[in-house]
Design an enzyme around this catalytic site. Sequence first.
Site, PDB file in Angstrom:
ATOM      1  N   HIS A 233       2.002   4.341  -3.029  1.00 54.78           N
ATOM      2  CA  HIS A 233       1.985   6.498  -3.056  1.00 54.78           C
ATOM      3  C   HIS A 233       3.318   5.923  -3.415  1.00 54.78           C
ATOM      4  CE1 HIS A 233      -1.588   6.452  -1.025  1.00 54.78           C
ATOM      5  NE2 HIS A 233      -1.322   5.548   0.214  1.00 54.78           N
TER       6      HIS A 233
ATOM      7  N   HIS B 169       1.110  -1.816   0.206  1.00 55.44           N
ATOM      8  CA  HIS B 169      -0.236  -0.071   0.373  1.00 55.44           C
ATOM      9  C   HIS B 169       0.827   0.973  -0.506  1.00 55.44           C
ATOM     10  CE1 HIS B 169      -3.325   2.132   1.341  1.00 55.44           C
ATOM     11  NE2 HIS B 169      -2.801   2.981   1.408  1.00 55.44           N
ATOM     12  N   GLU B 170       1.833   1.339   0.931  1.00 59.17           N
ATOM     13  CA  GLU B 170       2.451   2.245   0.519  1.00 59.17           C
ATOM     14  C   GLU B 170       3.547   2.738  -0.100  1.00 59.17           C
ATOM     15  OE1 GLU B 170       1.670   5.031   3.027  1.00 59.17           O
ATOM     16  OE2 GLU B 170       0.536   2.927   4.253  1.00 59.17           O
TER      17      GLU B 170
END
Lengths: 108, 245
Positions: free
Chosen positions: B128, B124-125
């Site tokens: 980003h 997920h990160e």
Amino acid sequence: MAGSHSNWRPPRSCDVYWCEFKHCKSLFNRFHEYYTYGRAPDCQQWKEDYYTCKEWEKTHSTHAKESLQESERKRVAEQRKFTPVWELRQTPPADWHVPLNQGGPHDS
Amino acid sequence: MAQNSAKGDDFINKEPLQEKKEAEEQTAAAESKQKEEDFGYGLYPERSSSKFKQGSIGESLFTFKHKCHIMLQVAMDTIYKDRHFSCEDCDGTVSGGFDAATSQIVLCQNNIHQQAHMNRVVTHELIHAFDHCRARVDWFSNFRHLACSEIRAANLSGDCSFVNEISRFNFGLKEHHQACVRGRALRSILAVRKVSREEAEQVVDEVFDSCFHDHAPFGRIPHNKKDAKFAYRDYENRDRYYANL
């Protein structure tokens, strides 16, 4: 692009098309297509591309080449069928690799 | 899963308050204005100051830092990346974050206890981080950009997999993935920005169609290891692919 006809080969190797076709038709993928998009996956194109690829391997025909190219270009177009929210960069941000000051509090 | 942006000045205020009424009022007003928007930094107290000195005995005895490092190594399958990852204690139930100001992924060592969870948070990160690296994303003042990255991260990281949703008692089938992505993007935005729910919903709606269909760098939504393997195969084959289009 090299341009020369004799240097061209299919964008993917033929067994990859078959792999993708089998994967597309699998129960797992069909479940996830429904879970994500509420519909059944359309796998026919992968199968056709596999046969076209095999045909090209045998005959090196222009028809097979163009058919594959058209199919893949359509896939790329599908992937890009959205207006980006942001502007893409040419290089990473300037401070991406700048070492951190791990000691004290950050200054703004 | 929540996301950080520009550093708030809240932590550095060491000047003594002045006696005069006007100055007091001014300072109070300025402080309250700053407190209104801390860009989510309040969730990550160790971003500004750590309870234990780095590498100290206290740190190794009283925090989950070592466990976090080991799980990260397993997730990344490579050498531990000192520069772009940081294991820290966080507030509440947040599992991780991306600090755009330092280009660093924060992993909440006190809230991640299973390898599968770690894998998902790292993915997920990393999405980003990937967006930060490949696009001009204005994390701090452009809500559309923030919402877009959250939608992509929820969509592509496995956050909204069928199994994960069932484990949260969210039972849904047809197109439930999209509903989950919307919901989680909304939650992530609300966690780090002081906006109303309606405003956040509106922004998510505005950018959803565009961002849900942006599958970079995978070229597909990876639902399982096989999807990921095929996506990686496409990546390795990219030169041949584009040369023969």
